[in-house]
Write a protein that holds these residues in place. Structure first.
Motif, PDB file in Angstrom:
ATOM      1  N   ASN A  13       6.972  48.220  70.840  1.00 21.32           N
ATOM      2  CA  ASN A  13       5.757  47.390  70.808  1.00 21.32           C
ATOM      3  C   ASN A  13       6.049  45.911  71.018  1.00 21.32           C
ATOM      4  O   ASN A  13       5.426  45.044  70.418  1.00 21.32           O
ATOM      5  CB  ASN A  13       4.983  47.589  69.499  1.00 21.32           C
ATOM      6  N   ASN A  14       7.017  45.616  71.868  1.00 24.01           N
ATOM      7  CA  ASN A  14       7.232  44.215  72.243  1.00 24.01           C
ATOM      8  C   ASN A  14       7.708  44.157  73.691  1.00 24.01           C
ATOM      9  O   ASN A  14       8.254  45.125  74.213  1.00 24.01           O
ATOM     10  CB  ASN A  14       8.253  43.533  71.319  1.00 24.01           C
ATOM     11  N   THR A  15       7.481  43.029  74.314  1.00 22.54           N
ATOM     12  CA  THR A  15       7.910  42.838  75.695  1.00 22.54           C
ATOM     13  C   THR A  15       9.385  42.444  75.724  1.00 22.54           C
ATOM     14  O   THR A  15       9.811  41.570  74.967  1.00 22.54           O
ATOM     15  CB  THR A  15       7.060  41.747  76.374  1.00 22.54           C
ATOM     16  N   CYS A  16      10.129  43.115  76.572  1.00 21.22           N
ATOM     17  CA  CYS A  16      11.554  42.818  76.701  1.00 21.22           C
ATOM     18  C   CYS A  16      11.817  42.125  78.037  1.00 21.22           C
ATOM     19  O   CYS A  16      11.349  42.596  79.084  1.00 21.22           O
ATOM     20  CB  CYS A  16      12.382  44.094  76.622  1.00 21.22           C
ATOM     21  N   VAL A  17      12.539  41.022  78.003  1.00 25.56           N
ATOM     22  CA  VAL A  17      12.881  40.283  79.212  1.00 25.56           C
ATOM     23  C   VAL A  17      14.384  40.059  79.236  1.00 25.56           C
ATOM     24  O   VAL A  17      14.964  39.508  78.292  1.00 25.56           O
ATOM     25  CB  VAL A  17      12.159  38.917  79.262  1.00 25.56           C
ATOM     26  N   PHE A  18      15.019  40.507  80.314  1.00 26.10           N
ATOM     27  CA  PHE A  18      16.432  40.235  80.539  1.00 26.10           C
ATOM     28  C   PHE A  18      16.531  39.547  81.894  1.00 26.10           C
ATOM     29  O   PHE A  18      16.312  40.185  82.929  1.00 26.10           O
ATOM     30  CB  PHE A  18      17.250  41.530  80.526  1.00 26.10           C
ATOM     31  N   ILE A  37      20.624  46.623  89.412  1.00 22.03           N
ATOM     32  CA  ILE A  37      19.562  45.838  88.787  1.00 22.03           C
ATOM     33  C   ILE A  37      20.148  44.693  87.955  1.00 22.03           C
ATOM     34  O   ILE A  37      21.019  44.901  87.107  1.00 22.03           O
ATOM     35  CB  ILE A  37      18.670  46.733  87.908  1.00 22.03           C
ATOM     36  N   GLU A  38      19.659  43.503  88.197  1.00 21.13           N
ATOM     37  CA  GLU A  38      20.120  42.305  87.494  1.00 21.13           C
ATOM     38  C   GLU A  38      19.124  41.887  86.406  1.00 21.13           C
ATOM     39  O   GLU A  38      19.500  41.602  85.275  1.00 21.13           O
ATOM     40  CB  GLU A  38      20.307  41.164  88.492  1.00 21.13           C
ATOM     41  N   GLY A  39      17.838  41.836  86.773  1.00 23.58           N
ATOM     42  CA  GLY A  39      16.804  41.397  85.838  1.00 23.58           C
ATOM     43  C   GLY A  39      15.835  42.515  85.492  1.00 23.58           C
ATOM     44  O   GLY A  39      15.614  43.438  86.287  1.00 23.58           O
ATOM     45  N   TYR A  40      15.247  42.423  84.297  1.00 24.01           N
ATOM     46  CA  TYR A  40      14.375  43.509  83.798  1.00 24.01           C
ATOM     47  C   TYR A  40      13.270  42.908  82.948  1.00 24.01           C
ATOM     48  O   TYR A  40      13.523  42.071  82.073  1.00 24.01           O
ATOM     49  CB  TYR A  40      15.215  44.476  82.969  1.00 24.01           C
ATOM     50  N   ILE A  41      12.038  43.326  83.207  1.00 26.95           N
ATOM     51  CA  ILE A  41      10.914  42.974  82.336  1.00 26.95           C
ATOM     52  C   ILE A  41      10.144  44.255  82.046  1.00 26.95           C
ATOM     53  O   ILE A  41       9.775  45.000  82.972  1.00 26.95           O
ATOM     54  CB  ILE A  41       9.966  41.943  82.970  1.00 26.95           C
ATOM     55  N   GLY A  42       9.917  44.535  80.783  1.00 29.13           N
ATOM     56  CA  GLY A  42       9.150  45.718  80.390  1.00 29.13           C
ATOM     57  C   GLY A  42       8.175  45.373  79.289  1.00 29.13           C
ATOM     58  O   GLY A  42       8.486  44.573  78.400  1.00 29.13           O
ATOM     59  N   SER A  43       6.980  45.949  79.370  1.00 29.89           N
ATOM     60  CA  SER A  43       5.970  45.676  78.351  1.00 29.89           C
ATOM     61  C   SER A  43       5.269  46.982  77.994  1.00 29.89           C
ATOM     62  O   SER A  43       5.017  47.823  78.865  1.00 29.89           O
ATOM     63  CB  SER A  43       4.952  44.662  78.873  1.00 29.89           C
ATOM     64  N   PRO A  44       4.961  47.187  76.712  1.00 26.17           N
ATOM     65  CA  PRO A  44       4.263  48.414  76.309  1.00 26.17           C
ATOM     66  C   PRO A  44       2.792  48.352  76.690  1.00 26.17           C
ATOM     67  O   PRO A  44       2.193  47.274  76.749  1.00 26.17           O
ATOM     68  CB  PRO A  44       4.440  48.429  74.789  1.00 26.17           C
ATOM     69  N   LEU A  45       2.210  49.512  76.949  1.00 26.00           N
ATOM     70  CA  LEU A  45       0.764  49.637  77.123  1.00 26.00           C
ATOM     71  C   LEU A  45       0.214  50.154  75.806  1.00 26.00           C
ATOM     72  O   LEU A  45       0.585  51.234  75.345  1.00 26.00           O
ATOM     73  CB  LEU A  45       0.434  50.596  78.270  1.00 26.00           C
ATOM     74  N   VAL A  46      -0.658  49.368  75.189  1.00 23.10           N
ATOM     75  CA  VAL A  46      -1.149  49.658  73.840  1.00 23.10           C
ATOM     76  C   VAL A  46      -2.647  49.904  73.883  1.00 23.10           C
ATOM     77  O   VAL A  46      -3.399  49.141  74.494  1.00 23.10           O
ATOM     78  CB  VAL A  46      -0.847  48.472  72.891  1.00 23.10           C
ATOM     79  N   LEU A  59      11.758  45.880  87.822  1.00 25.24           N
ATOM     80  CA  LEU A  59      13.203  45.710  87.965  1.00 25.24           C
ATOM     81  C   LEU A  59      13.503  44.704  89.070  1.00 25.24           C
ATOM     82  O   LEU A  59      12.834  44.711  90.106  1.00 25.24           O
ATOM     83  CB  LEU A  59      13.866  47.048  88.288  1.00 25.24           C
ATOM     84  N   PHE A  60      14.492  43.848  88.844  1.00 26.68           N
ATOM     85  CA  PHE A  60      14.867  42.819  89.809  1.00 26.68           C
ATOM     86  C   PHE A  60      16.331  42.989  90.197  1.00 26.68           C
ATOM     87  O   PHE A  60      17.184  43.210  89.328  1.00 26.68           O
ATOM     88  CB  PHE A  60      14.670  41.412  89.216  1.00 26.68           C
ATOM     89  N   LYS A  61      16.610  42.831  91.481  1.00 26.98           N
ATOM     90  CA  LYS A  61      18.000  42.882  91.942  1.00 26.98           C
ATOM     91  C   LYS A  61      18.625  41.489  91.975  1.00 26.98           C
ATOM     92  O   LYS A  61      19.702  41.306  92.547  1.00 26.98           O
ATOM     93  CB  LYS A  61      18.074  43.527  93.325  1.00 26.98           C
ATOM     94  N   HIS A  62      17.919  40.542  91.365  1.00 25.03           N
ATOM     95  CA  HIS A  62      18.434  39.175  91.299  1.00 25.03           C
ATOM     96  C   HIS A  62      18.074  38.591  89.937  1.00 25.03           C
ATOM     97  O   HIS A  62      17.260  39.148  89.193  1.00 25.03           O
ATOM     98  CB  HIS A  62      17.836  38.318  92.419  1.00 25.03           C
ATOM     99  N   LYS A  63      18.667  37.475  89.610  1.00 28.99           N
ATOM    100  CA  LYS A  63      18.363  36.801  88.360  1.00 28.99           C
ATOM    101  C   LYS A  63      16.903  36.357  88.350  1.00 28.99           C
ATOM    102  O   LYS A  63      16.369  35.896  89.362  1.00 28.99           O
ATOM    103  CB  LYS A  63      19.286  35.582  88.201  1.00 28.99           C
ATOM    104  N   HIS A  66      12.330  31.333  85.729  1.00 34.81           N
ATOM    105  CA  HIS A  66      11.081  31.086  84.991  1.00 34.81           C
ATOM    106  C   HIS A  66      10.643  32.350  84.241  1.00 34.81           C
ATOM    107  O   HIS A  66       9.480  32.756  84.304  1.00 34.81           O
ATOM    108  CB  HIS A  66       9.976  30.620  85.937  1.00 34.81           C
ATOM    109  N   SER A  67      11.551  32.949  83.535  1.00 32.85           N
ATOM    110  CA  SER A  67      11.281  34.227  82.865  1.00 32.85           C
ATOM    111  C   SER A  67      10.159  34.132  81.833  1.00 32.85           C
ATOM    112  O   SER A  67       9.417  35.089  81.631  1.00 32.85           O
ATOM    113  CB  SER A  67      12.555  34.757  82.211  1.00 32.85           C
TER     114      SER A  67
END
Length: 199
Positions: A13-18, A37-46, A59-63, A66-67
């Protein structure tokens, strides 16, 4: 490195940003490694009850630059997607209930109408068609007072106004068959205020 995929962290239940090196943080996630994969953003659907029912991931193949801004935008999209999914599920549930409802009515031996607050017949089942001698198409062009052998239009409209306040009624009346014969009926009425009101 962590021994589980990043999706498990999102589902808490939280957004993850790498912004970088996500494959290094999760070395057991072979998909991240294979895709580079270099960068990752995931968010739950609630849903509206606060329960997580799915995830949205990019998914990002680069850094990721402005995350913080991207994360805020991602959370906004996740909220809108959650609302839309829940709306569609409710529509599907209503449609399924409507189909079951119509299936019950079509096989019922009791006559059934649905009418608007103006007294016009909106829906009728086969049983009442057989009782009255009219086809469904003919009945859909009629109003209550065209069939009731005792009540005039003004009287019917007064009854409709009264029942819409009280919520329902049970009474006896007589209806006129297509061939002119009169037959007795026991009427059970309930009022629904949905979509402008119907009986």
């Amino acid at each position: 490195g962590l021994g589980h995929p990043p999706c498990e962290d999102v589902s808490q239940n939280n957004t993850c940003v790498f912004s970088k090196d996500v494959w290094h943080l999760y070395p057991k996630d072979q998909l991240l490694i294979d895709m580079g994969i270099e960068g990752y953003i995931g968010s739950p659907l609630v849903n509206s009850s606060g329960q997580v029912f799915s995830l949205i991931v990019t998914l990002f193949k680069h850094k990721i630059s402005h995350s913080e801004n991207i994360s805020a935008l991602f959370e906004l999209f996740a909220g809108r997607i959650s609302s839309e999914v829940e709306r569609l599920e409710k529509e599907q549930e209503i449609a399924a209930n409507s189909q079951r409802y119509k299936a019950v009515l079509s096989t019922s031996k009791d006559g059934f109408w649905e009418t608007g607050i103006d007294g016009k017949i909106l829906e009728v089942n086969d049983a009442y068609c057989q009782m009255s001698g009219y086809s469904e198409a003919e009945l859909m062009d009629m109003c209550i007072w065209h069939l009731d052998a005792e009540q005039t239009k003004p009287t019917v409209l007064k009854m409709i106004a009264k029942i819409s306040v009280e919520g329902g009624a049970i009474f006896e009346s007589t209806h006129r068959h297509k061939n002119g014969q009169i037959f007795p009926v026991e009427i059970m009425v309930s009022y629904s205020g949905i979509e402008g009101g119907s009986f």
